[in-house]
Write an enzyme that holds these catalytic residues in place. Structure first.
Site, PDB file in Angstrom:
ATOM      1  N   GLU A 250       0.852  -1.196   0.000  1.00  0.00           N
ATOM      2  CA  GLU A 250       0.000   0.000   0.000  1.00  0.00           C
ATOM      3  C   GLU A 250       0.883   1.240   0.000  1.00  0.00           C
ATOM      4  O   GLU A 250       2.000   1.200   0.510  1.00  0.00           O
ATOM      5  CB  GLU A 250      -0.854   0.038   1.287  1.00  0.00           C
ATOM      6  CG  GLU A 250      -1.821  -1.102   1.417  1.00  0.00           C
ATOM      7  CD  GLU A 250      -2.533  -1.087   2.771  1.00  0.00           C
ATOM      8  OE1 GLU A 250      -2.227  -0.218   3.611  1.00  0.00           O
ATOM      9  OE2 GLU A 250      -3.383  -1.943   2.978  1.00  0.00           O
ATOM     10  N   LYS A 252       2.328   4.483   1.464  1.00  0.00           N
ATOM     11  CA  LYS A 252       2.470   4.979   2.838  1.00  0.00           C
ATOM     12  C   LYS A 252       2.316   6.494   2.757  1.00  0.00           C
ATOM     13  O   LYS A 252       3.234   7.198   2.352  1.00  0.00           O
ATOM     14  CB  LYS A 252       3.824   4.610   3.411  1.00  0.00           C
ATOM     15  CG  LYS A 252       4.003   5.057   4.846  1.00  0.00           C
ATOM     16  CD  LYS A 252       5.328   4.580   5.391  1.00  0.00           C
ATOM     17  CE  LYS A 252       5.400   4.757   6.893  1.00  0.00           C
ATOM     18  NZ  LYS A 252       5.097   6.084   7.364  1.00  0.00           N
ATOM     19  N   ARG A 257      -2.628   9.381  11.231  1.00  0.00           N
ATOM     20  CA  ARG A 257      -3.410   8.155  11.334  1.00  0.00           C
ATOM     21  C   ARG A 257      -4.640   8.426  12.181  1.00  0.00           C
ATOM     22  O   ARG A 257      -4.545   9.086  13.207  1.00  0.00           O
ATOM     23  CB  ARG A 257      -2.558   7.089  12.002  1.00  0.00           C
ATOM     24  CG  ARG A 257      -3.219   5.731  12.080  1.00  0.00           C
ATOM     25  CD  ARG A 257      -2.223   4.725  12.598  1.00  0.00           C
ATOM     26  NE  ARG A 257      -2.711   3.372  12.549  1.00  0.00           N
ATOM     27  CZ  ARG A 257      -1.922   2.308  12.599  1.00  0.00           C
ATOM     28  NH1 ARG A 257      -0.619   2.459  12.695  1.00  0.00           N
ATOM     29  NH2 ARG A 257      -2.416   1.104  12.570  1.00  0.00           N
ATOM     30  N   ARG A 272      -3.308   8.356  16.569  1.00  0.00           N
ATOM     31  CA  ARG A 272      -2.455   7.182  16.774  1.00  0.00           C
ATOM     32  C   ARG A 272      -2.132   6.985  18.252  1.00  0.00           C
ATOM     33  O   ARG A 272      -2.027   5.879  18.741  1.00  0.00           O
ATOM     34  CB  ARG A 272      -1.169   7.396  15.987  1.00  0.00           C
ATOM     35  CG  ARG A 272      -0.172   6.342  16.213  1.00  0.00           C
ATOM     36  CD  ARG A 272       1.045   6.656  15.389  1.00  0.00           C
ATOM     37  NE  ARG A 272       2.113   5.799  15.826  1.00  0.00           N
ATOM     38  CZ  ARG A 272       3.078   5.389  15.046  1.00  0.00           C
ATOM     39  NH1 ARG A 272       3.103   5.741  13.806  1.00  0.00           N
ATOM     40  NH2 ARG A 272       4.026   4.632  15.518  1.00  0.00           N
ATOM     41  N   GLU A 302      -5.703   7.242   6.881  1.00  0.00           N
ATOM     42  CA  GLU A 302      -4.681   8.275   6.982  1.00  0.00           C
ATOM     43  C   GLU A 302      -5.314   9.570   6.470  1.00  0.00           C
ATOM     44  O   GLU A 302      -5.814   9.609   5.334  1.00  0.00           O
ATOM     45  CB  GLU A 302      -3.476   7.858   6.129  1.00  0.00           C
ATOM     46  CG  GLU A 302      -2.238   8.670   6.347  1.00  0.00           C
ATOM     47  CD  GLU A 302      -1.424   8.285   7.586  1.00  0.00           C
ATOM     48  OE1 GLU A 302      -1.844   7.388   8.355  1.00  0.00           O
ATOM     49  OE2 GLU A 302      -0.372   8.905   7.775  1.00  0.00           O
ATOM     50  N   PHE A 342      -7.554   2.405   5.188  1.00  0.00           N
ATOM     51  CA  PHE A 342      -6.735   1.227   4.927  1.00  0.00           C
ATOM     52  C   PHE A 342      -7.090   0.003   5.768  1.00  0.00           C
ATOM     53  O   PHE A 342      -6.554  -1.078   5.542  1.00  0.00           O
ATOM     54  CB  PHE A 342      -5.234   1.544   5.031  1.00  0.00           C
ATOM     55  CG  PHE A 342      -4.756   2.007   6.385  1.00  0.00           C
ATOM     56  CD1 PHE A 342      -4.425   1.103   7.384  1.00  0.00           C
ATOM     57  CD2 PHE A 342      -4.613   3.362   6.643  1.00  0.00           C
ATOM     58  CE1 PHE A 342      -3.964   1.533   8.612  1.00  0.00           C
ATOM     59  CE2 PHE A 342      -4.155   3.803   7.877  1.00  0.00           C
ATOM     60  CZ  PHE A 342      -3.833   2.882   8.869  1.00  0.00           C
ATOM     61  N   ARG A 417       4.101  -4.145  17.384  1.00  0.00           N
ATOM     62  CA  ARG A 417       4.950  -3.855  16.241  1.00  0.00           C
ATOM     63  C   ARG A 417       5.571  -5.173  15.844  1.00  0.00           C
ATOM     64  O   ARG A 417       6.158  -5.853  16.668  1.00  0.00           O
ATOM     65  CB  ARG A 417       6.049  -2.864  16.637  1.00  0.00           C
ATOM     66  CG  ARG A 417       6.902  -2.429  15.461  1.00  0.00           C
ATOM     67  CD  ARG A 417       8.006  -1.498  15.894  1.00  0.00           C
ATOM     68  NE  ARG A 417       7.536  -0.217  16.390  1.00  0.00           N
ATOM     69  CZ  ARG A 417       7.092   0.777  15.617  1.00  0.00           C
ATOM     70  NH1 ARG A 417       7.057   0.635  14.326  1.00  0.00           N
ATOM     71  NH2 ARG A 417       6.687   1.916  16.143  1.00  0.00           N
ATOM     72  N   LYS A 423       7.465  -1.383   6.744  1.00  0.00           N
ATOM     73  CA  LYS A 423       7.423  -0.092   6.047  1.00  0.00           C
ATOM     74  C   LYS A 423       8.742   0.144   5.323  1.00  0.00           C
ATOM     75  O   LYS A 423       9.803  -0.165   5.858  1.00  0.00           O
ATOM     76  CB  LYS A 423       7.101   1.050   7.004  1.00  0.00           C
ATOM     77  CG  LYS A 423       8.061   1.198   8.144  1.00  0.00           C
ATOM     78  CD  LYS A 423       7.624   2.263   9.114  1.00  0.00           C
ATOM     79  CE  LYS A 423       8.571   2.306  10.291  1.00  0.00           C
ATOM     80  NZ  LYS A 423       8.093   3.028  11.433  1.00  0.00           N
TER      81      LYS A 423
END
Ligand code: AMP
Length: 588
Positions: A250, A252, A257, A272, A302, A342, A417, A423
């Site tokens: 996707e 970025k 966010r 976020r 986003e 997303f 994470r 990313k």
């Protein structure tokens, strides 16, 4: 529960930073805590009154606290300020001051955690013109009944200076030990925390219902979920190593966010860091619920600032103009945005976090009606480096900062994470000093506001040895409305039905042009490329060179012929020079 128990624990906790010792102290504190007070204790340990997303802030200024200490002790403000400047901590200064008072005046009464908490809560809720006086009244009445140690911690909580250094994980370890006798249950608590973002609620549940209660924790509307995060990778190659056979890529986007919680017309936005941010985006509040074809939903998107004339994405900083309390309507019209969805985490009363990526994406596409204001983040499936590189280039041209890569068969892992999301960001390492003059050989039609023009151009160098035009990059940035228009006027008569055989490219351009027009380009770097044809096989077999992050300077070099454009040899020497510069820099 007597507040002195908490103040004594705070004092002990301040004396260590060791995690095991802190855990033990917390376990002892929890064992002395009645079930109905546990959530309050957990919030207070973190210097809070409620979970962050409720936005309850104490916000007491030092000056006001000093006035309250003065009122309660009868000691002059100046003297308190002097004591404060000596030590640098107002809580401690207040303790010293109140020590003097209690020695000379009356005996203190016991105060309870409940009373302290309720009073702090009232203070946090006060608003309006008389709120300052009321705050002083509430604080001084607490201080009147507190002993010096208790008073110092009341002030630290009020001023936001209580720093016990207790991580959320440590609190969860201690809760697992105190209420289930097994530290291993921390994992279950962690899950409950990830879906609720409310440690006080997690604590209260395990205290009242035990582990069974924790296992029943569910995603709830208007209760933000801790976001899933991505690991960073440095290259396309690393992506392939980590992602496996096929994965989603996707754009970025460089924005903010947002987690949107929607039920009918009711909508709330969380950042976020799980702050409520609804008030900054009245346009989202108004438009989005009408576009959602579900009774309720939690989705992620986003928010990106855009240039209203070109539709181009603007950098994140632009959104900062929206962060204001007043005149928000003006900011809404001056700083327009788009919402780029997303993910979906909840829909029609059901938790979607257990669904895998591709199922969630399909669901998302089914429940949101796309339009100019709200879109889906561009996504494609990929298997190899070439596909990543091409999408990467497109994403940069569209103004994004790189790619997010997501495993297809993985659920949404709230609060973690990990390698299920990666990313790959653009990084300006060493900027290429020179600009290049490149031949426009192909075009891709623009979308959105660029409809009716070539939104992206395919560019080539000139290879003297073979008398051809090998492709070097696509460019989609640096254009103004005017230059897009101008280029369209110049280029459209040059379109050909078939690609001129002198053009060396495997790209699938929408239109091909006679290789005639030269434009000036700057770029951040020259990189090896499996797709582009410049200097093919010269540096590495089956590999050419490409420009990274190319940008049109605005100069159309009408005075130049295609054969006057930058050559392959020039690009090779720039590539070598750039690598040497990087090498030299590392040696220094
Ligand atoms: P970073 O802030 O560099 O750790 O990158 C993660 C952030 O990228 C997220 O918090 C989002 O704000 C943002 N982002 C942009 N595009 C996407 C996307 N397609 N999927 C997930 N996050 C994205």
């Amino acid at each position: 529960m007597e507040y002195s128990i908490l103040a004594d624990s705070f004092e002990k906790m301040e004396s260590t930073r060791k995690r095991l010792e802190l855990t033990q102290m917390l376990v002892e504190l929890f064992e002395k805590t009645p079930q109905e007070v546990i959530s309050k204790i957990v919030y207070l340990i973190q210097g809070k009154l409620r979970p962050d997303f409720e936005g309850i802030e104490l916000g007491v200024a030092e000056k006001l606290a000093i006035r309250a200490v003065s009122k309660s002790s009868g000691i002059a403000i100046k003297k308190i300020e002097d004591e404060y400047t000596k030590g640098g901590d107002l809580g401690h200064a207040a303790a010293v001051i109140l020590e003097q008072k209690t020695q000379t005046t009356f005996l203190v009464e016991n105060i309870t955690v409940e009373r302290v908490y309720e009073t702090l809560f009232k203070i946090a809720k006060l608003e309006g013109s008389r709120s300052q006086d009321m705050k002083i009244k509430y604080i001084s009445s607490l201080l009147n009944d507190a002993n010096p140690l208790e008073a110092s911690f009341i002030l630290k909580i009020l001023l936001g200076t209580l720093r016990l250094g207790i991580a959320e994980n440590t609190v969860m370890d201690a809760l697992a030990i105190a209420y289930s006798g097994n530290k291993e249950n921390r994992k279950l608590l962690q899950n409950a925390y990830n879906v609720s973002s409310d440690l006080g609620k997690v604590a209260e549940t395990i205290a009242l219902e035990g582990i069974q209660g924790i296992e029943k924790f569910k995603v709830n509307l208007f209760n933000p979920i801790r976001p899933m995060l991505a690991d960073r990778v440095k290259s396309e190659k690393e992506v392939i190593e980590k992602m496996g056979e096929e994965f989603a890529i996707e754009y970025k986007l460089d924005g903010e966010r947002v987690q949107l919680h929607i039920e009918g017309d009711k909508i709330e936005l969380f950042s976020r860091s799980l702050e409520k941010i609804s008030s900054y985006y009245p346009d989202i509040i108004e438009k989005i619920p009408k576009m959602v074809k579900a009774e309720d939903a939690i989705m992620e998107a986003e928010i990106v600032a855009i240039n209203e004339n070109t539709g181009d994405f603007l950098p994140f900083q632009e959104l900062m103009h929206r962060r204001r309390k007043y005149k928000i309507e003006k900011a809404v019209s001056e700083y327009p945005i788009t919402v780029n969805f997303f993910d979906v985490l909840y829909c029609n009363g059901k938790d979607c976090t257990d669904l895998n990526y591709i199922e969630r994406r399909r669901k998302l596409e089914n429940i949101v009606q796309e339009n100019e204001f709200a879109k889906f983040i561009p996504m494609t499936l990929a298997k190899n480096e070439n596909e990543i590189e091409e999408f990467f280039e497109n994403s940069i041209n569209a103004g994004s900062e790189g790619l997010m890569l997501k495993m297809l068969d993985k659920p949404y892992q709230a609060g973690s994470r990990g390698s299920h999301w990666l990313k790959l960001k653009r990084e300006y390492r060493n900027e290429l000093g020179d600009s290049l003059d490149l031949v426009v050989v192909g075009g891709f039609f623009g979308k959105g506001r660029r409809t009716g023009s070539y939104g992206t151009l395919l560019l080539s160098t000139y290879d003297e040895n073979t008398d051809t035009f090998p492709s070097i990059c696509k460019v989609g940035t640096g254009f103004t409305d005017e230059s897009l228009d101008q280029l369209y006027q110049i280029l459209s008569p040059k379109t050909t039905i078939k690609k001129n055989p002198r053009i060396n490219s495997e790209m699938d351009a929408d239109v091909w042009f006679e290789p005639e027009l030269v434009i000036e380009i700057v770029a951040s770097e020259i990189t090896l490329s499996p797709i582009h044809k410049v200097a093919r096989d010269e540096i590495r077999k089956d590999t050419g060179l490409a420009l990274r992050f190319p940008k049109f300077t605005g100069k159309i070099r009408v005075e130049k012929m295609a054969e006057d454009a930058s050559t392959d040899d020039e690009v090779i020497s720039l590539y070598k020079g750039q690598n040497k510069a990087a090498h030299d820099k590392n040696l220094i």
